[in-house]
Write a protein that holds these residues in place. Sequence first.
Motif, short mmCIF file in Angstrom:
data_model
loop_
_atom_site.label_atom_id
_atom_site.label_comp_id
_atom_site.label_asym_id
_atom_site.label_seq_id
_atom_site.Cartn_x
_atom_site.Cartn_y
_atom_site.Cartn_z
N ARG A 46 0.84 -1.21 0.00
CA ARG A 46 0.00 0.00 0.00
C ARG A 46 0.87 1.26 0.00
O ARG A 46 0.55 2.24 -0.66
CB ARG A 46 -0.93 0.00 1.21
N GLU A 47 1.99 1.22 0.74
CA GLU A 47 2.88 2.38 0.81
C GLU A 47 3.47 2.72 -0.55
O GLU A 47 3.67 3.88 -0.89
CB GLU A 47 4.03 2.13 1.80
N LEU A 48 3.78 1.69 -1.34
CA LEU A 48 4.32 1.91 -2.68
C LEU A 48 3.27 2.53 -3.59
O LEU A 48 3.55 3.48 -4.31
CB LEU A 48 4.83 0.58 -3.26
N LEU A 49 2.05 2.01 -3.52
CA LEU A 49 0.96 2.58 -4.31
C LEU A 49 0.74 4.04 -3.93
O LEU A 49 0.62 4.91 -4.79
CB LEU A 49 -0.33 1.79 -4.10
N SER A 50 0.75 4.33 -2.63
CA SER A 50 0.55 5.69 -2.16
C SER A 50 1.67 6.61 -2.65
O SER A 50 1.41 7.74 -3.07
CB SER A 50 0.49 5.69 -0.63
N SER A 51 2.90 6.13 -2.60
CA SER A 51 4.04 6.93 -3.05
C SER A 51 3.94 7.23 -4.55
O SER A 51 4.14 8.37 -4.97
CB SER A 51 5.34 6.18 -2.76
N PHE A 52 3.61 6.22 -5.34
CA PHE A 52 3.46 6.43 -6.79
C PHE A 52 2.30 7.39 -7.08
O PHE A 52 2.42 8.27 -7.94
CB PHE A 52 3.23 5.11 -7.52
N ALA A 53 1.19 7.23 -6.37
CA ALA A 53 0.04 8.12 -6.58
C ALA A 53 0.41 9.56 -6.24
O ALA A 53 0.03 10.49 -6.97
CB ALA A 53 -1.15 7.66 -5.74
N ASN A 54 1.18 9.75 -5.17
CA ASN A 54 1.63 11.10 -4.81
C ASN A 54 2.49 11.69 -5.91
O ASN A 54 2.35 12.87 -6.26
CB ASN A 54 2.38 11.06 -3.48
N ASP A 55 3.40 10.89 -6.46
CA ASP A 55 4.24 11.37 -7.57
C ASP A 55 3.37 11.80 -8.75
O ASP A 55 3.63 12.85 -9.37
CB ASP A 55 5.20 10.28 -8.02
N LEU A 56 2.35 11.02 -9.06
CA LEU A 56 1.48 11.34 -10.19
C LEU A 56 0.69 12.62 -9.94
O LEU A 56 0.50 13.44 -10.84
CB LEU A 56 0.53 10.17 -10.48
N TYR A 57 0.22 12.82 -8.72
CA TYR A 57 -0.49 14.06 -8.38
C TYR A 57 0.42 15.27 -8.51
O TYR A 57 -0.01 16.34 -8.95
CB TYR A 57 -1.09 13.99 -6.97
N GLN A 58 1.69 15.12 -8.13
CA GLN A 58 2.64 16.23 -8.27
C GLN A 58 2.88 16.56 -9.74
O GLN A 58 2.94 17.75 -10.10
CB GLN A 58 3.96 15.89 -7.58
N ILE A 59 3.00 15.55 -10.57
CA ILE A 59 3.16 15.77 -12.01
C ILE A 59 1.93 16.51 -12.55
O ILE A 59 2.06 17.50 -13.28
CB ILE A 59 3.37 14.44 -12.76
N LYS A 60 0.75 16.04 -12.17
CA LYS A 60 -0.49 16.68 -12.62
C LYS A 60 -0.54 18.14 -12.19
O LYS A 60 -0.91 19.02 -12.97
CB LYS A 60 -1.70 15.91 -12.06
N ALA A 61 -0.14 18.42 -10.95
CA ALA A 61 -0.17 19.79 -10.44
C ALA A 61 0.76 20.69 -11.25
O ALA A 61 0.41 21.83 -11.58
CB ALA A 61 0.21 19.82 -8.96
N HIS A 62 1.95 20.20 -11.58
CA HIS A 62 2.88 21.00 -12.38
C HIS A 62 2.30 21.28 -13.77
O HIS A 62 2.41 22.41 -14.28
CB HIS A 62 4.22 20.27 -12.54
N LEU A 63 1.69 20.28 -14.37
CA LEU A 63 1.13 20.47 -15.71
C LEU A 63 -0.07 21.42 -15.67
O LEU A 63 -0.24 22.25 -16.58
CB LEU A 63 0.74 19.12 -16.32
N GLU A 64 -0.89 21.32 -14.63
CA GLU A 64 -2.02 22.25 -14.50
C GLU A 64 -1.53 23.68 -14.31
O GLU A 64 -2.10 24.60 -14.88
CB GLU A 64 -2.92 21.83 -13.34
N THR A 65 -0.44 23.86 -13.56
CA THR A 65 0.14 25.19 -13.41
C THR A 65 0.60 25.73 -14.74
O THR A 65 0.36 26.90 -15.07
CB THR A 65 1.34 25.15 -12.41
N ALA A 66 1.24 24.89 -15.54
CA ALA A 66 1.70 25.31 -16.87
C ALA A 66 0.52 25.67 -17.78
O ALA A 66 0.62 26.58 -18.61
CB ALA A 66 2.53 24.20 -17.51
N PHE A 67 -0.60 24.98 -17.61
CA PHE A 67 -1.78 25.25 -18.42
C PHE A 67 -2.48 26.55 -18.00
O PHE A 67 -3.01 27.27 -18.85
CB PHE A 67 -2.77 24.08 -18.29
N GLU A 68 -2.45 26.85 -16.71
CA GLU A 68 -3.23 27.96 -16.18
C GLU A 68 -2.54 29.32 -16.30
O GLU A 68 -3.09 30.33 -15.86
CB GLU A 68 -3.59 27.68 -14.71
N ILE A 69 -1.36 29.37 -16.89
CA ILE A 69 -0.65 30.63 -17.09
C ILE A 69 -1.49 31.56 -17.97
O ILE A 69 -1.92 31.16 -19.05
CB ILE A 69 0.74 30.41 -17.75
N GLU A 70 -1.71 32.76 -17.49
CA GLU A 70 -2.46 33.73 -18.30
C GLU A 70 -1.48 34.53 -19.16
O GLU A 70 -0.42 34.93 -18.73
CB GLU A 70 -3.23 34.67 -17.38
N HIS A 71 -1.88 34.74 -20.40
CA HIS A 71 -1.04 35.55 -21.30
C HIS A 71 -1.87 36.59 -22.00
O HIS A 71 -3.02 36.62 -22.02
CB HIS A 71 -0.30 34.66 -22.30
#
Length: 66
Positions: free
Chosen positions: A41-66
């Motif tokens: 379960r700890e491994l699944l949780s760690s991988f899921a956390n990594d994926l959420y961090q990736i998603k957050a970075h990509l959402e930040t890149a998308f939400e840039i106003e120009h």
Amino acid sequence: MDISEKQRPVVANLSQLLEKAKWTAAAISDNAIDEQLPIPRELLSSFANDLYQIKAHLETAFEIEH
């Protein structure tokens, strides 16, 4: 797609890494099924956390106003 010159190589790299990650995750799933042994379960949780961090970075890149 309209991607800047600066973004092209990093987007291509991420795309390749994600493709490899999907293959690897499928192999982990297949192995768990074959062995009838779930991943910890700890491994699944760690991988899921990594994926959420990736998603957050990509959402930040998308939400840039120009």
